[in-house]
Design a protein around this motif. Structure first.
Motif, PDB file in Angstrom:
ATOM      1  N   LEU A  86       1.597   6.666  -6.914  1.00 17.04           N
ATOM      2  CA  LEU A  86       0.610   7.500  -7.611  1.00 17.04           C
ATOM      3  C   LEU A  86       0.959   9.008  -7.214  1.00 17.04           C
ATOM      4  O   LEU A  86       0.608   9.827  -8.050  1.00 17.04           O
ATOM      5  CB  LEU A  86      -0.646   7.189  -6.668  1.00 17.04           C
ATOM      6  CG  LEU A  86      -1.387   5.954  -7.184  1.00 17.04           C
ATOM      7  CD1 LEU A  86      -2.710   5.559  -6.329  1.00 17.04           C
ATOM      8  CD2 LEU A  86      -1.847   6.043  -8.753  1.00 17.04           C
ATOM      9  N   HIS A  87       1.483   9.237  -5.997  1.00 21.11           N
ATOM     10  CA  HIS A  87       2.062  10.560  -5.640  1.00 21.11           C
ATOM     11  C   HIS A  87       2.948  10.951  -6.868  1.00 21.11           C
ATOM     12  O   HIS A  87       3.021  12.157  -7.236  1.00 21.11           O
ATOM     13  CB  HIS A  87       2.632  10.612  -4.124  1.00 21.11           C
ATOM     14  CG  HIS A  87       3.378  12.101  -4.094  1.00 21.11           C
ATOM     15  ND1 HIS A  87       4.577  12.249  -4.077  1.00 21.11           N
ATOM     16  CD2 HIS A  87       2.863  12.990  -3.265  1.00 21.11           C
ATOM     17  CE1 HIS A  87       5.022  13.473  -3.679  1.00 21.11           C
ATOM     18  NE2 HIS A  87       3.722  13.929  -3.178  1.00 21.11           N
ATOM     19  N   ALA A 139       0.991   4.233  -2.898  1.00 26.07           N
ATOM     20  CA  ALA A 139       0.833   5.496  -2.565  1.00 26.07           C
ATOM     21  C   ALA A 139       2.141   6.556  -3.143  1.00 26.07           C
ATOM     22  O   ALA A 139       2.044   7.370  -3.767  1.00 26.07           O
ATOM     23  CB  ALA A 139       0.764   5.704  -0.970  1.00 26.07           C
ATOM     24  N   ARG A 140       3.376   5.923  -3.041  1.00 23.67           N
ATOM     25  CA  ARG A 140       4.370   6.565  -3.594  1.00 23.67           C
ATOM     26  C   ARG A 140       4.244   6.691  -5.199  1.00 23.67           C
ATOM     27  O   ARG A 140       4.373   7.558  -5.635  1.00 23.67           O
ATOM     28  CB  ARG A 140       5.637   5.835  -3.237  1.00 23.67           C
ATOM     29  CG  ARG A 140       5.898   6.129  -1.807  1.00 23.67           C
ATOM     30  CD  ARG A 140       7.427   5.768  -1.774  1.00 23.67           C
ATOM     31  NE  ARG A 140       7.838   4.331  -2.078  1.00 23.67           N
ATOM     32  CZ  ARG A 140       7.930   3.386  -1.253  1.00 23.67           C
ATOM     33  NH1 ARG A 140       7.958   3.379   0.131  1.00 23.67           N
ATOM     34  NH2 ARG A 140       8.238   2.131  -1.719  1.00 23.67           N
ATOM     35  N   GLY A 163       8.411  10.692   0.701  1.00 20.35           N
ATOM     36  CA  GLY A 163       8.498   9.885  -0.409  1.00 20.35           C
ATOM     37  C   GLY A 163      10.020   9.818  -0.995  1.00 20.35           C
ATOM     38  O   GLY A 163      10.309   8.538  -1.321  1.00 20.35           O
ATOM     39  N   PHE A 187       4.061  15.175   1.232  1.00 21.14           N
ATOM     40  CA  PHE A 187       4.722  14.052   1.123  1.00 21.14           C
ATOM     41  C   PHE A 187       5.839  13.856   0.318  1.00 21.14           C
ATOM     42  O   PHE A 187       6.317  12.761  -0.011  1.00 21.14           O
ATOM     43  CB  PHE A 187       3.565  12.712   0.930  1.00 21.14           C
ATOM     44  CG  PHE A 187       2.293  12.829   1.740  1.00 21.14           C
ATOM     45  CD1 PHE A 187       2.483  12.140   2.875  1.00 21.14           C
ATOM     46  CD2 PHE A 187       1.279  13.312   1.466  1.00 21.14           C
ATOM     47  CE1 PHE A 187       1.530  12.036   3.915  1.00 21.14           C
ATOM     48  CE2 PHE A 187       0.049  13.313   2.229  1.00 21.14           C
ATOM     49  CZ  PHE A 187       0.155  12.798   3.486  1.00 21.14           C
ATOM     50  N   ARG A 192       0.788  -1.226  -0.054  1.00 17.86           N
ATOM     51  CA  ARG A 192      -0.044   0.026   0.182  1.00 17.86           C
ATOM     52  C   ARG A 192       0.786   1.419  -0.083  1.00 17.86           C
ATOM     53  O   ARG A 192       0.526   2.344  -0.572  1.00 17.86           O
ATOM     54  CB  ARG A 192      -0.856  -0.168   1.214  1.00 17.86           C
ATOM     55  CG  ARG A 192      -1.921  -0.892   1.077  1.00 17.86           C
ATOM     56  CD  ARG A 192      -2.679  -1.200   2.422  1.00 17.86           C
ATOM     57  NE  ARG A 192      -3.394   0.213   2.606  1.00 17.86           N
ATOM     58  CZ  ARG A 192      -4.376   0.614   3.633  1.00 17.86           C
ATOM     59  NH1 ARG A 192      -4.534  -0.445   4.753  1.00 17.86           N
ATOM     60  NH2 ARG A 192      -4.808   1.475   3.913  1.00 17.86           N
ATOM     61  N   LEU A 193       1.781   1.093   0.684  1.00 20.42           N
ATOM     62  CA  LEU A 193       2.906   2.250   0.864  1.00 20.42           C
ATOM     63  C   LEU A 193       3.568   2.414  -0.572  1.00 20.42           C
ATOM     64  O   LEU A 193       3.810   3.870  -0.978  1.00 20.42           O
ATOM     65  CB  LEU A 193       3.928   2.116   1.694  1.00 20.42           C
ATOM     66  CG  LEU A 193       4.967   3.271   1.955  1.00 20.42           C
ATOM     67  CD1 LEU A 193       4.357   4.486   2.514  1.00 20.42           C
ATOM     68  CD2 LEU A 193       6.047   2.780   3.132  1.00 20.42           C
ATOM     69  N   ARG A 194       4.012   1.556  -1.436  1.00 23.67           N
ATOM     70  CA  ARG A 194       4.425   1.747  -2.679  1.00 23.67           C
ATOM     71  C   ARG A 194       3.262   2.076  -3.474  1.00 23.67           C
ATOM     72  O   ARG A 194       3.979   3.200  -4.460  1.00 23.67           O
ATOM     73  CB  ARG A 194       4.716   0.185  -2.984  1.00 23.67           C
ATOM     74  CG  ARG A 194       5.679   0.349  -4.296  1.00 23.67           C
ATOM     75  CD  ARG A 194       6.198  -1.276  -4.930  1.00 23.67           C
ATOM     76  NE  ARG A 194       4.890  -1.552  -5.397  1.00 23.67           N
ATOM     77  CZ  ARG A 194       4.456  -1.580  -6.626  1.00 23.67           C
ATOM     78  NH1 ARG A 194       4.785  -0.733  -7.584  1.00 23.67           N
ATOM     79  NH2 ARG A 194       3.228  -2.307  -6.807  1.00 23.67           N
TER      80      ARG A 194
END
Length: 415
Positions: free
Chosen positions: A191-192, A188-189, A378, A374, A184-186
């Motif tokens: 997409l950011h 999010a990174r 990130g 972020f 999930r963190l990956r």
């Protein structure tokens, strides 16, 4: 087998169950008495002693040694009166077994020695010719104690297997949860990095178009407006295509992650990420910064970069360039991007001469409204994902600088 495997000291309703068991053993003693046998049939005193010897069995699992002493205290006078010797035997066997099955081996051996010695002395006092009988009784006592010890060790072995299996299951579940959280963190990174860069460019290009429309309405430069709008449309198309590709890869990848998490293993799904962006894509990335109005200088002196390291470098440069364009605060912004290899690591440097270092944005730490962003988080996560480090902060004179050191020697450990 379930009764043997159950831990006797923590079993539920053990007092109630032991009371029922004591009653059953007492009924067995009465049945044996009705069948007759050797010795004198018990009279009123004999029955009182015999039945009283079964009462301590109610607490045999709460206080095993005390229960055994209670049984022996009632049975010893019974045997001294030469009543039928078979009738108290089930109660004695049950009390001895409980001591052996619930206690340490040392306690069991000491208890066995005490019972054997006291039995031999009692037989010697009441029957000087009963040496063979004493040996037979001692053999039965030792056999019961060894059965209890064997059951205790079997229960310990089964319990240890179950505990190891439960620990292994918990470890698999924790690993699956960790992998899902990491994934999930990956996402999010990813997409950011994708959306922040494109949205920033669209915002800059929109500001350019708005400035052209409002600066001198009487001398409207239609060609410049059209060019700005074309740039916005092109950035939107590029962002939409990249977003679609990313979501398709993530959708397929997340399906594999969900299946892997359910089975406790997800690391094999990481091969579905698709091609990673690398330093070969920096030229196109720099061009988007130039379209946004910044003067971007690119210098790359690195070859043979592992794909994970190249992808991390690409995302770091993308975020640093986005922050520079967003927070630079000047029209003639210059951004210098450099990548080179030294001492077994890829070194990344992104410097600008804008005013973001001392602006309210905090040098790219977050949006102008003061809320934390972020971006730097990130970038540091990108660097840590390949075993590297990242530093970011205002330059001594002006501007902002991002530097990263990404080791090249951990390719076998990277995902």
């Amino acid at each position: 087998m379930s009764a043997i495997n159950r831990e006797p000291l923590t079993a539920p309703h053990r007092t109630r169950n032991d009371a029922v068991l004591a009653l059953g053993v007492a009924v067995l003693a009465v049945a044996l008495a009705l069948m007759g046998g050797e010795g004198i049939p018990p009279g009123h005193l004999g029955w009182t002693l015999l039945l009283a010897g079964h009462v301590p069995l109610v607490w045999r699992r709460h206080r095993p040694v005390v229960a055994l002493l209670g049984v022996v205290t009632c049975v010893a006078p019974y045997y001294s009166l030469d009543y039928n010797p078979v009738l108290p035997a089930p109660a004695i066997v049950l009390a001895l077994y409980t001591v052996a099955a619930t206690g340490a081996v040392r306690r069991t051996l000491l208890t066995g020695v005490a019972v054997v010695v006291s039995t031999a002395i009692g037989n010697g006092v009441t029957d000087s010719m009963g040496a063979l009988e004493s040996l037979e009784i001692s053999g039965w006592i030792i056999a019961v104690l060894f059965i209890g010890i064997d059951v205790r060790y079997y229960r310990w072995y089964v319990t240890s297997i179950v505990e190891r299996a439960e620990r292994a299951e918990r470890t698999r579940e924790e690993e699956a949860r960790y992998r899902v959280a990491e994934e999930r963190l990956r996402i999010a990174r990813d997409l950011h990095d994708l959306l922040a860069h494109s949205i920033t460019l669209i915002g800059v290009q929109t500001s350019v178009a708005a400035h052209i429309l409002t600066a001198d309405p009487d001398r409207l430069d239609r060609g410049a407006v059209a060019q700005a709008l074309d740039d916005i449309a092109g950035t939107c198309r590029t962002a939409r295509g990249e977003l679609r590709t990313t979501l398709e890869v993530l959708r397929a990848h997340d399906t594999a992650v969900a299946v892997g998490a359910a089975s406790g293993y997800v690391s094999g799904a990481e091969d579905m990420r698709g091609p990673l962006p690398g330093i070969d894509g920096l030229a196109a990335l720099v061009e988007t910064g130039r379209v946004a109005g910044a003067k971007v200088e690119l210098s790359v002196r690195a070859d043979g970069i592992p794909p994970p390291v190249g992808a991390a470098a690409y995302r770091i440069v993308q975020e640093a360039l986005t922050n520079a364009v967003r927070h630079g605060g000047r029209e003639d912004l210059t951004v210098r991007v450099g990548l080179w290899t030294a001492d077994g690591a890829l070194r990344v440097s992104v410097r600008d001469d804008g005013r973001g270092g001392d602006a309210g944005s905090g040098g790219g730490l977050g949006p102008p409204d003061g809320r934390p962003g972020f971006g730097l988080v990130g970038m540091r996560e990108r660097a840590r994902s390949v075993g590297g480090t990242l530093d970011a902060g205002p330059r001594p004179a002006e501007g902002f600088e991002v530097t990263a050191i990404l080791p090249l020697s951990r390719e076998d450990e990277l995902r």
